[in-house]
Scaffold this active site. Structure first.
Site, PDB file in Angstrom:
ATOM      1  N   ASN A 108       0.808  -1.187   0.042  1.00  0.00           N
ATOM      2  CA  ASN A 108       0.011   0.062  -0.005  1.00  0.00           C
ATOM      3  C   ASN A 108       0.991   1.225   0.010  1.00  0.00           C
ATOM      4  O   ASN A 108       1.950   1.176   0.646  1.00  0.00           O
ATOM      5  CB  ASN A 108      -0.782  -0.037   1.192  1.00  0.00           C
ATOM      6  CG  ASN A 108      -1.915   1.049   1.163  1.00  0.00           C
ATOM      7  OD1 ASN A 108      -2.399   1.614   0.051  1.00  0.00           O
ATOM      8  ND2 ASN A 108      -2.322   1.572   2.490  1.00  0.00           N
ATOM      9  N   HIS A 110       1.024   5.234   0.886  1.00  0.00           N
ATOM     10  CA  HIS A 110       0.213   6.147   1.690  1.00  0.00           C
ATOM     11  C   HIS A 110       1.111   7.461   1.849  1.00  0.00           C
ATOM     12  O   HIS A 110       2.222   7.607   1.940  1.00  0.00           O
ATOM     13  CB  HIS A 110       0.383   5.662   3.376  1.00  0.00           C
ATOM     14  CG  HIS A 110      -0.255   6.563   4.258  1.00  0.00           C
ATOM     15  ND1 HIS A 110      -1.816   6.797   4.431  1.00  0.00           N
ATOM     16  CD2 HIS A 110       0.034   7.306   5.372  1.00  0.00           C
ATOM     17  CE1 HIS A 110      -1.947   7.527   5.313  1.00  0.00           C
ATOM     18  NE2 HIS A 110      -0.858   7.858   5.896  1.00  0.00           N
TER      19      HIS A 110
HETATM   20  C1  GAR Z   1      -2.490   8.873  -3.001  1.00  0.00           C
HETATM   21  O1  GAR Z   1      -1.585   9.715  -2.581  1.00  0.00           O
HETATM   22  C2  GAR Z   1      -2.466   7.557  -1.953  1.00  0.00           C
HETATM   23  O2  GAR Z   1      -1.268   7.454  -1.146  1.00  0.00           O
HETATM   24  C3  GAR Z   1      -3.548   8.104  -1.041  1.00  0.00           C
HETATM   25  O3  GAR Z   1      -4.601   8.279  -2.067  1.00  0.00           O
HETATM   26  C4  GAR Z   1      -3.882   9.080  -3.120  1.00  0.00           C
HETATM   27  C5  GAR Z   1      -4.739   8.091  -4.386  1.00  0.00           C
HETATM   28  O4  GAR Z   1      -4.191   8.870  -5.595  1.00  0.00           O
HETATM   29  N1  GAR Z   1      -4.000   6.781  -0.397  1.00  0.00           N
HETATM   30  C6  GAR Z   1      -4.354   7.121   1.171  1.00  0.00           C
HETATM   31  O5  GAR Z   1      -4.468   8.126   1.698  1.00  0.00           O
HETATM   32  C7  GAR Z   1      -4.592   5.885   1.836  1.00  0.00           C
HETATM   33  N2  GAR Z   1      -4.377   6.006   3.219  1.00  0.00           N
HETATM   34  P1  GAR Z   1      -4.497   8.426  -7.002  1.00  0.00           P
HETATM   35  O6  GAR Z   1      -5.715   7.796  -6.805  1.00  0.00           O
HETATM   36  O7  GAR Z   1      -4.285   9.458  -7.717  1.00  0.00           O
HETATM   37  O8  GAR Z   1      -3.489   7.225  -7.183  1.00  0.00           O
END
Ligand code: GAR
Length: 205
Positions: A108, A110
């Site tokens: 994952n 984060h």
């Molecule tokens: C990313 O920054 C990821 O790290 C975060 O959501 C975004 C997704 O971006 N995830 C979290 O916060 C999980 N805890 P994307 O859909 O453009 O790849």
């Protein structure tokens, strides 16, 4: 691991991390390919990106199941069908069951430097806390929330005039590069997880 390494990517939103992986996988030398993309909701850009790349997609919505366990089981079954070597949760906003995590090595990404600021609002929480450096973390998912063994991290400076959106965008630029680089190295060189210590490289195969 298969060669190329088979990736199933899970998304819940815009899918820019997924896109970075799809772009990297277009080069055979990268060593991995995205064999399916799954989501917990319909009509998201992440699924559209997969469709444009000709990658099979699936959707499992929690609300379509009577119990959370039913959703967990269905997600495990559909992912199993694609025989992944690695599952990459890239902006997937659901916790995965221990049955799923026992079955698939799941990574994952984060948008914070774990163990700081776990959960859904890493950039907001970092900004509110006033840290001067935050970043992104790639880790092996365990039963906790953003608590698993850390594979890679990248620092990002917090600027005085940042708001949540500007900070998250800058984190995401660094996060995508880290994700692509690290998943490629895992695909080509292997990964070994020993307690909290993670190693990538020949010795890990
Ligand atoms: C990313 O920054 C990821 O790290 C975060 O959501 C975004 C997704 O971006 N995830 C979290 O916060 C999980 N805890 P994307 O859909 O453009 O790849």
């Amino acid at each position: 691991m298969h060669q190329p390494t088979r990736l199933v990517v899970l998304v819940s939103g815009s899918g820019t991390n997924l896109q970075a992986l799809l772009d990297a996988c277009a080069d055979p030398a990268y060593g991995a390919r995205v064999v399916a993309v799954g989501a917990d909701r319909e009509d998201i850009e992440g699924l559209a990106r997969a469709e444009r790349a000709g990658v099979p997609t699936f959707v499992r919505k929690v609300s379509d199941f009577e119990t959370r366990e039913g959703w967990d089981a269905s997600l495990t079954t559909v992912v199993e069908r694609f025989e992944p070597d690695l599952v990459v949760s890239a902006g997937f906003m659901k916790l995965l069951s221990t049955e799923f995590l026992d079955r698939f090595l799941t990574l994952n990404t984060h948008p914070a430097l774990c163990p700081a600021f776990p959960g859904m609002h890493g950039p907001r929480d970092a900004l509110e806390h006033g840290v001067k450096v935050t970043g992104a973390t790639l880790f092996v998912v365990d039963a906790g929330v953003d608590t698993g063994p850390i594979i890679a991290q990248v620092p990002v400076a917090v600027e005085d005039d940042d708001d949540v959106a500007s900070l998250h965008e800058r984190i995401k630029t660094a996060e995508r590069a880290m994700l692509v680089d690290t998943v490629g190295r895992i695909a080509r060189e292997g990964i070994a997880v020993d307690g909290r210590r993670v190693r990538i490289g020949d010795a890990a195969r």
